[in-house]
Design a protein around this motif. Structure first.
Motif, PDB file in Angstrom:
ATOM      1  N   UNK A  65       0.919  -1.014   0.232  1.00  0.00           N
ATOM      2  CA  UNK A  65      -0.079  -0.019   0.100  1.00  0.00           C
ATOM      3  C   UNK A  65       0.864   1.197  -0.078  1.00  0.00           C
ATOM      4  N   UNK A  66       1.915   1.190  -0.736  1.00  0.00           N
ATOM      5  CA  UNK A  66       2.975   2.284  -0.581  1.00  0.00           C
ATOM      6  C   UNK A  66       2.365   3.587  -1.201  1.00  0.00           C
ATOM      7  N   UNK A  67       1.461   3.406  -2.209  1.00  0.00           N
ATOM      8  CA  UNK A  67       0.696   4.507  -2.726  1.00  0.00           C
ATOM      9  C   UNK A  67      -0.750   5.031  -2.254  1.00  0.00           C
ATOM     10  N   UNK A  68      -0.814   4.337  -0.937  1.00  0.00           N
ATOM     11  CA  UNK A  68      -2.114   4.526  -0.253  1.00  0.00           C
ATOM     12  C   UNK A  68      -2.579   6.019  -0.014  1.00  0.00           C
ATOM     13  N   UNK A  69      -1.758   6.950   0.208  1.00  0.00           N
ATOM     14  CA  UNK A  69      -2.056   8.159   0.323  1.00  0.00           C
ATOM     15  C   UNK A  69      -2.467   8.861  -0.885  1.00  0.00           C
ATOM     16  N   UNK A  70      -2.028   8.582  -2.148  1.00  0.00           N
ATOM     17  CA  UNK A  70      -2.272   8.971  -3.469  1.00  0.00           C
ATOM     18  C   UNK A  70      -3.379   8.351  -4.047  1.00  0.00           C
ATOM     19  N   UNK A  95       7.757   5.573   2.915  1.00  0.00           N
ATOM     20  CA  UNK A  95       7.767   7.188   3.074  1.00  0.00           C
ATOM     21  C   UNK A  95       8.134   7.669   1.680  1.00  0.00           C
ATOM     22  N   UNK A  96       8.566   6.553   0.712  1.00  0.00           N
ATOM     23  CA  UNK A  96       9.111   7.328  -0.369  1.00  0.00           C
ATOM     24  C   UNK A  96       8.068   7.993  -1.243  1.00  0.00           C
ATOM     25  N   UNK A  97       6.883   7.648  -1.221  1.00  0.00           N
ATOM     26  CA  UNK A  97       5.754   8.253  -2.343  1.00  0.00           C
ATOM     27  C   UNK A  97       4.913   9.103  -1.782  1.00  0.00           C
ATOM     28  N   UNK A  98       4.449   8.962  -0.605  1.00  0.00           N
ATOM     29  CA  UNK A  98       3.473   9.923   0.179  1.00  0.00           C
ATOM     30  C   UNK A  98       4.402  11.228   0.449  1.00  0.00           C
ATOM     31  N   UNK A  99       5.506  10.723   0.976  1.00  0.00           N
ATOM     32  CA  UNK A  99       6.512  12.081   1.599  1.00  0.00           C
ATOM     33  C   UNK A  99       7.584  12.113   0.611  1.00  0.00           C
TER      34      UNK A  99
END
Length: 253
Positions: A65-70, A95-99
């Motif tokens: 779910x690395x892209x969950x915030x997007x 933290x690599x995608x959302x932040x």
């Protein structure tokens, strides 16, 4: 065994597709949603149907779910939140995608204690710990950067809609992604393979996109385009891709 998701299903994994592939030998289901390269998401009703297929089996789930915030359409839903799934799911995030902390090498795995403890046995002999500077950066991100996520998500949303519209106007059918920061237009109408399209485009127009078959044979006929760039760069890229298509049509490329 990979399960091919399809554009007509918005590149979601369906319960029927899973039921067709699952067997007594199946041990693990990997769910990478929001998805790279398609940008597809799974809604709660989709995950409930998947959970129903898994009930009565011993299949575990790794939910990337690395892209969950997007997520641009409603709220992200984790399969771990579905009844009966928390006990068999390991959620992976970072933290690599959302932040925008790509390269800081800091991730998260959350799941049942008995599974995480076994993962730790392997992990502790490969990596001593996350870099201290990355840990402090993550603390700051969690405490102070939620507003930045909202701002960046809105910016990505604008770029997403721009690219989907642009590719469809060019005649390249483009599914509207609801997550991550990629679009996945179909290039079959050009008569080129994914690799040919990408190679000719980068040499003739200096625009780099990724061939769909880099993500598996089922990606043939598509290319992945990232919109983690400024709108200025995206507009220039769209202009050059449009020129490339015209030249290709007229036999100049």
């Amino acid at each position: 065994m990979p399960i091919e998701t399809k554009a007509e299903n918005e590149f979601r994994l369906t319960a029927g597709e899973l039921r067709e592939k699952i067997s007594d030998k199946t041990k693990l289901l990997v769910l990478p949603f929001p998805n790279n390269p398609t940008g597809a998401i799974m809604e709660k009703k989709d995950l409930e149907a998947i959970a129903e297929v898994l009930r009565g089996t011993d299949v575990l789930v790794v939910s990337d779910e690395i892209y969950s915030e997007l997520t641009y359409s409603g709220e992200h839903c984790s399969i771990a939140s579905i009844e009966g799934m928390r006990e068999r799911t390991v959620v992976i995030n970072g933290f690599s995608k959302a932040y925008a902390m790509t390269g800081w090498r800091l991730g998260i795995a959350a799941g049942p204690r008995e599974i995480i403890s076994q993962m730790l046995k392997l992990h502790q002999y490969a990596i001593m710990s996350s870099p201290t500077v990355s840990q402090y950066a993550a603390i700051t991100a969690l405490r102070s950067c939620d507003d930045d996520i909202v701002k960046m998500r809105n910016e990505y949303d604008m770029r997403r809609r721009y690219l989907v519209d642009a590719f469809n106007k060019m005649g390249l059918d483009c599914f509207e992604p609801q997550g991550a920061f990629y679009v996945f237009p179909c290039i079959r109408s050009t008569g080129l393979t994914s690799a040919e399209f990408c190679e000719k485009l980068v040499y003739s127009k200096k625009v780099a996109v990724v061939p769909g078959d880099a993500f598996g044979s089922c990606g043939e006929g598509y290319v992945r385009v990232s919109y983690a760039y400024s709108i200025k760069h995206l507009k220039e890229a769209v202009k050059r891709i449009g020129e490339f298509l015209e030249e290709q049509k007229n036999g100049f490329v």
